[in-house]
Design a protein around this motif. Structure first.
Motif, PDB file in Angstrom:
ATOM      1  N   VAL A 101      15.310  -2.574   1.406  1.00  9.37           N
ATOM      2  CA  VAL A 101      13.550  -2.414   1.589  1.00  9.37           C
ATOM      3  C   VAL A 101      14.025  -3.828   0.111  1.00  9.37           C
ATOM      4  O   VAL A 101      13.322  -4.813   0.959  1.00  9.37           O
ATOM      5  N   ARG A 102      14.698  -4.058  -0.189  1.00  8.64           N
ATOM      6  CA  ARG A 102      14.695  -5.515  -0.820  1.00  8.64           C
ATOM      7  C   ARG A 102      15.009  -6.864   0.146  1.00  8.64           C
ATOM      8  O   ARG A 102      13.968  -7.781  -0.283  1.00  8.64           O
ATOM      9  N   GLU A 103      15.929  -6.970   0.905  1.00  9.73           N
ATOM     10  CA  GLU A 103      16.165  -7.711   1.833  1.00  9.73           C
ATOM     11  C   GLU A 103      14.948  -7.663   2.788  1.00  9.73           C
ATOM     12  O   GLU A 103      14.724  -8.600   2.845  1.00  9.73           O
ATOM     13  N   ALA A 104      14.659  -6.700   3.065  1.00 14.12           N
ATOM     14  CA  ALA A 104      13.151  -6.905   4.156  1.00 14.12           C
ATOM     15  C   ALA A 104      12.017  -6.929   3.536  1.00 14.12           C
ATOM     16  O   ALA A 104      11.715  -8.250   3.488  1.00 14.12           O
ATOM     17  N   ALA A 105      11.802  -7.169   2.528  1.00 17.85           N
ATOM     18  CA  ALA A 105      11.041  -7.421   1.074  1.00 17.85           C
ATOM     19  C   ALA A 105      10.439  -8.939   1.615  1.00 17.85           C
ATOM     20  O   ALA A 105       9.356  -9.716   0.938  1.00 17.85           O
ATOM     21  N   THR A 106      11.609  -9.294   1.236  1.00 18.78           N
ATOM     22  CA  THR A 106      12.056 -10.929   0.519  1.00 18.78           C
ATOM     23  C   THR A 106      11.939 -11.675   1.894  1.00 18.78           C
ATOM     24  O   THR A 106      11.504 -12.665   1.353  1.00 18.78           O
ATOM     25  N   ARG A 107      12.687 -11.231   2.726  1.00 19.03           N
ATOM     26  CA  ARG A 107      11.959 -11.400   4.047  1.00 19.03           C
ATOM     27  C   ARG A 107      10.629 -12.191   4.683  1.00 19.03           C
ATOM     28  O   ARG A 107      10.103 -12.975   4.966  1.00 19.03           O
ATOM     29  N   LEU A 108       9.622 -11.088   4.026  1.00 16.19           N
ATOM     30  CA  LEU A 108       8.948 -11.214   5.237  1.00 16.19           C
ATOM     31  C   LEU A 108       7.614 -11.507   3.734  1.00 16.19           C
ATOM     32  O   LEU A 108       6.657 -12.605   3.801  1.00 16.19           O
ATOM     33  N   LEU A 163       0.622  -1.274   0.025  1.00 13.09           N
ATOM     34  CA  LEU A 163       0.068   0.217  -0.494  1.00 13.09           C
ATOM     35  C   LEU A 163       1.263   1.257  -0.282  1.00 13.09           C
ATOM     36  O   LEU A 163       1.700   1.143   1.108  1.00 13.09           O
ATOM     37  N   GLY A 164       0.696   1.890  -0.721  1.00  8.90           N
ATOM     38  CA  GLY A 164       1.553   2.950  -1.232  1.00  8.90           C
ATOM     39  C   GLY A 164       0.832   4.784  -0.948  1.00  8.90           C
ATOM     40  O   GLY A 164      -0.373   4.160  -1.307  1.00  8.90           O
ATOM     41  N   GLY A 165       1.033   5.885  -0.909  1.00  8.83           N
ATOM     42  CA  GLY A 165       0.160   6.600  -0.927  1.00  8.83           C
ATOM     43  C   GLY A 165       1.889   7.624  -0.230  1.00  8.83           C
ATOM     44  O   GLY A 165       1.971   7.784   0.461  1.00  8.83           O
ATOM     45  N   ASP A 166       0.851   9.511  -0.105  1.00  9.90           N
ATOM     46  CA  ASP A 166       1.425  10.229  -0.068  1.00  9.90           C
ATOM     47  C   ASP A 166       1.738  10.250   1.652  1.00  9.90           C
ATOM     48  O   ASP A 166       0.628   9.667   2.126  1.00  9.90           O
ATOM     49  N   PRO A 167       2.719  11.435   2.615  1.00  8.90           N
ATOM     50  CA  PRO A 167       2.011  11.460   4.269  1.00  8.90           C
ATOM     51  C   PRO A 167       1.218  11.954   4.396  1.00  8.90           C
ATOM     52  O   PRO A 167       0.842  12.662   3.803  1.00  8.90           O
ATOM     53  N   PRO A 173      13.351  -0.409  -4.885  1.00  8.38           N
ATOM     54  CA  PRO A 173      13.274  -1.252  -5.779  1.00  8.38           C
ATOM     55  C   PRO A 173      12.513  -1.447  -6.996  1.00  8.38           C
ATOM     56  O   PRO A 173      11.198  -1.664  -6.319  1.00  8.38           O
ATOM     57  N   ARG A 174      12.130  -1.063  -8.831  1.00 10.24           N
ATOM     58  CA  ARG A 174      10.365  -1.268  -8.526  1.00 10.24           C
ATOM     59  C   ARG A 174      10.776  -2.909  -9.034  1.00 10.24           C
ATOM     60  O   ARG A 174       9.218  -3.277  -8.849  1.00 10.24           O
ATOM     61  N   VAL A 175      11.981  -3.550  -8.529  1.00 16.04           N
ATOM     62  CA  VAL A 175      11.687  -4.833  -8.612  1.00 16.04           C
ATOM     63  C   VAL A 175      10.453  -5.376  -6.883  1.00 16.04           C
ATOM     64  O   VAL A 175       9.145  -6.113  -6.775  1.00 16.04           O
ATOM     65  N   LEU A 176      10.656  -4.361  -6.459  1.00 20.36           N
ATOM     66  CA  LEU A 176       9.531  -4.769  -4.818  1.00 20.36           C
ATOM     67  C   LEU A 176       7.822  -4.981  -5.615  1.00 20.36           C
ATOM     68  O   LEU A 176       7.131  -5.134  -4.503  1.00 20.36           O
ATOM     69  N   GLU A 177       7.506  -3.981  -5.994  1.00 23.50           N
ATOM     70  CA  GLU A 177       5.926  -3.760  -6.882  1.00 23.50           C
ATOM     71  C   GLU A 177       6.194  -5.871  -7.816  1.00 23.50           C
ATOM     72  O   GLU A 177       4.714  -5.535  -7.415  1.00 23.50           O
ATOM     73  N   HIS A 178       7.667  -5.983  -7.855  1.00 24.28           N
ATOM     74  CA  HIS A 178       6.883  -6.821  -9.193  1.00 24.28           C
ATOM     75  C   HIS A 178       6.724  -8.682  -7.926  1.00 24.28           C
ATOM     76  O   HIS A 178       6.257  -9.446  -7.745  1.00 24.28           O
ATOM     77  N   MET A 179       7.637  -8.253  -7.151  1.00 24.27           N
ATOM     78  CA  MET A 179       7.565  -9.603  -5.345  1.00 24.27           C
ATOM     79  C   MET A 179       5.388  -9.544  -5.055  1.00 24.27           C
ATOM     80  O   MET A 179       5.974 -11.045  -4.792  1.00 24.27           O
ATOM     81  N   VAL A 180       5.341  -8.486  -5.100  1.00 20.99           N
ATOM     82  CA  VAL A 180       4.471  -8.108  -3.706  1.00 20.99           C
ATOM     83  C   VAL A 180       2.953  -9.235  -4.728  1.00 20.99           C
ATOM     84  O   VAL A 180       2.629  -8.910  -6.217  1.00 20.99           O
ATOM     85  N   ASP A 181       2.183  -9.180  -4.208  1.00 15.63           N
ATOM     86  CA  ASP A 181       0.674 -10.291  -5.120  1.00 15.63           C
ATOM     87  C   ASP A 181       0.083  -8.754  -5.774  1.00 15.63           C
ATOM     88  O   ASP A 181      -0.967  -8.849  -6.519  1.00 15.63           O
ATOM     89  N   THR A 182      -0.311  -7.811  -4.554  1.00 13.57           N
ATOM     90  CA  THR A 182      -1.485  -6.856  -5.015  1.00 13.57           C
ATOM     91  C   THR A 182      -0.944  -5.792  -4.332  1.00 13.57           C
ATOM     92  O   THR A 182       0.123  -5.345  -3.318  1.00 13.57           O
ATOM     93  N   VAL A 183      -0.782  -4.246  -5.294  1.00 13.19           N
ATOM     94  CA  VAL A 183       0.078  -3.059  -5.287  1.00 13.19           C
ATOM     95  C   VAL A 183      -1.446  -2.331  -5.096  1.00 13.19           C
ATOM     96  O   VAL A 183      -1.844  -1.640  -6.275  1.00 13.19           O
ATOM     97  N   LEU A 184      -1.323  -1.380  -4.097  1.00 16.32           N
ATOM     98  CA  LEU A 184      -2.365  -0.622  -3.883  1.00 16.32           C
ATOM     99  C   LEU A 184      -1.856   0.577  -3.922  1.00 16.32           C
ATOM    100  O   LEU A 184      -1.134   0.475  -3.620  1.00 16.32           O
TER     101      LEU A 184
END
Length: 453
Positions: free
Chosen positions: A206-213, A107-111, A239-250
């Motif tokens: 960010v890449r390491e944390a996302a991979t572990r989670l 889930l992404g969005g402005d502060p 990294p742009r790969v973060l959006e490719h790793m997850v199942d859903t991007v909101l």
């Protein structure tokens, strides 16, 4: 001897640390620093990072367990993935019916847009509906701050479990001990791993944390909601790969000082994309807007030139929005073309078609287009309404307030039909529109309380 042993230990520590240079935009790794990244061509994005690991390159060894086997799709029986309802209808709509066990949602969005508020409300309502345990992991706020927010939102404090931690190893260890069905990480840019010596939020962290989670969610069948920061361009940082790793991007969109928020899915492996959920921000948190057409129509007491109502299609439902155009004489050498909520290049194309096939020139006029309510319209069904709004403002002529317009315009000047025309007309009739200007192929097949032109 002691000096020699100390020298040997320092040499071993040096072997465990590897210095590399990584682009903060695309994640490419280089052996030396340069001003421009050779992969994404961005300037001043390469920084030095130190990776802790063995001094020699690790060899590939097969993982323990049974060897994998190859299957044909005919041998695999597809299973219907069970859904975990969040209790918030608009969020479940965008997710495709709820959260799938083991899925990871970004889930992404402005502060300040309301990401934490939405997730806290979803955890509380999910506990009330499903009776499952959940865990909120915060790396940005303290436990006291989260408690104050939950108390302001009138959420049941006894049903919310909170962990304030940024070390990914401790987060996973505590989550494995609690064994929740739903976990929220706020945010992934604050989580770090001891494997890297770079600061949290860097490409490697960010890449390491996302991979572990991601690995934990898939193996434990725990649904994970990860909050991601956005850049000034509106894209999720990292990294742009973060959006490719997850199942859903909101994406959670809207003006920070405005009342309404829109939740949009741009990727969903378990449902349709481009779904839109609408919320209203109040002093008690986010409230669902079940009928978004009603809020995006201004319905002023008197109609004004340049104002046209159209029916756009968002995900799986029609939605009425108002298109406003302002055409005024240009006093500069280059007429201005500005749009809000609509693609700028589409306006240029339609003005050229209007001049070539309609004989109406706007080369000496400034043209400004606005979609009321902050809605972004990307489909071509807005072409006919946009042209009508431009002509209405240019001629100072008013369209009837009970008229709805939609349709696509081709480069040859023809009016083309759009998808789901019957559903769009039914939505217009529901809101009291009596006249419709639509493509001939979108004319209703059954009688409607509406005049079709």
């Amino acid at each position: 001897m002691p000096r020699q042993n100390a020298r040997v230990l320092r040499g071993r520590d040096a072997l465990k640390q590897k210095k590399q240079f990584q682009c903060q935009n695309c994640g490419a790794v280089f052996s030396k620093w340069s001003g421009q990244c050779a992969e994404c061509n961005e300037w001043n994005t390469i920084v030095e990072t130190i990776v802790t690991g063995g001094g020699h390159r690790a060899r590939f060894t097969p993982s323990a367990g049974a060897a994998p086997t190859v299957h044909t799709l005919a041998e695999v029986s597809p299973e219907e993935q069970p859904r975990l309802a969040t209790g918030i209808g608009e969020l479940d709509r965008v997710l495709g019916g709820g959260l799938v066990a083991g899925s990871v949602v970004l889930l992404g969005g402005d502060p300040g847009i309301g990401k934490t508020t939405l997730l806290l409300q979803s955890l509380a309502s999910s506990k009330f509906i499903n009776g499952v345990d959940s865990l909120f992991v915060s790396g940005e706020e303290s436990t006291a701050q989260i408690a104050l927010r939950a108390e302001r939102l009138k959420l049941p404090l006894a049903d919310l479990k909170v962990l304030t931690e940024t070390n990914v190893d401790r987060i996973l260890a505590e989550t494995a001990r609690e064994r929740p069905a739903l976990v929220v990480i706020d945010s992934v840019q604050t989580v770090f791993s001891m494997k890297f010596q770079s600061a949290p939020g860097s490409i490697g962290q960010v890449r390491e944390a996302a991979t572990r989670l991601l690995h934990f969610a898939k193996t434990s069948r725990t649904s994970a909601l990860i909050v991601g920061h956005v850049t000034k361009e509106g894209q999720i940082a990292g990294p742009r790969v973060l959006e490719h790793m997850v199942d859903t991007v909101l994406y959670f969109e809207g003006e920070a000082d405005g009342r309404y928020r829109m939740l949009r899915a741009v990727k969903n492996r378990f449902g349709a994309v481009n779904e839109l959920g609408v919320f209203a921000m109040t002093d008690k948190g986010l409230k669902e807007v079940a009928n978004p057409s009603a809020i995006f129509l201004s319905r002023q007491p008197e109609a004004a030139p340049g104002s046209v109502v159209m029916v756009t299609w968002e995900g799986s439902r029609p939605m009425l929005v108002e298109v406003q155009a302002l055409v005024d004489e240009s006093h500069g050498s280059q007429p201005r073309r500005l749009t809000a909520g609509l693609e700028h290049n589409r306006l240029a194309i339609l003005l050229a078609v209007l001049h070539r096939h309609g004989g109406i020139a706007t080369f000496d006029q400034d043209v400004f287009i606005n979609i009321v309510g902050g809605v972004k319209v990307s489909e071509t069904a807005s072409d006919l309404a946009l042209i009508a709004a431009v002509i209405s403002s240019l001629r100072n002529q008013i369209f009837d307030r009970e008229t709805i317009i939609f349709g696509e315009i081709g480069l040859a000047g023809e009016v083309r039909p759009v998808q789901s025309g019957q559903e769009r007309l039914r939505e217009a009739v529901k809101h009291g529109f009596k006249r419709a200007i639509v493509p001939h192929a979108n004319a209703p097949r059954q009688a409607m309380d509406m005049k079709i032109e």
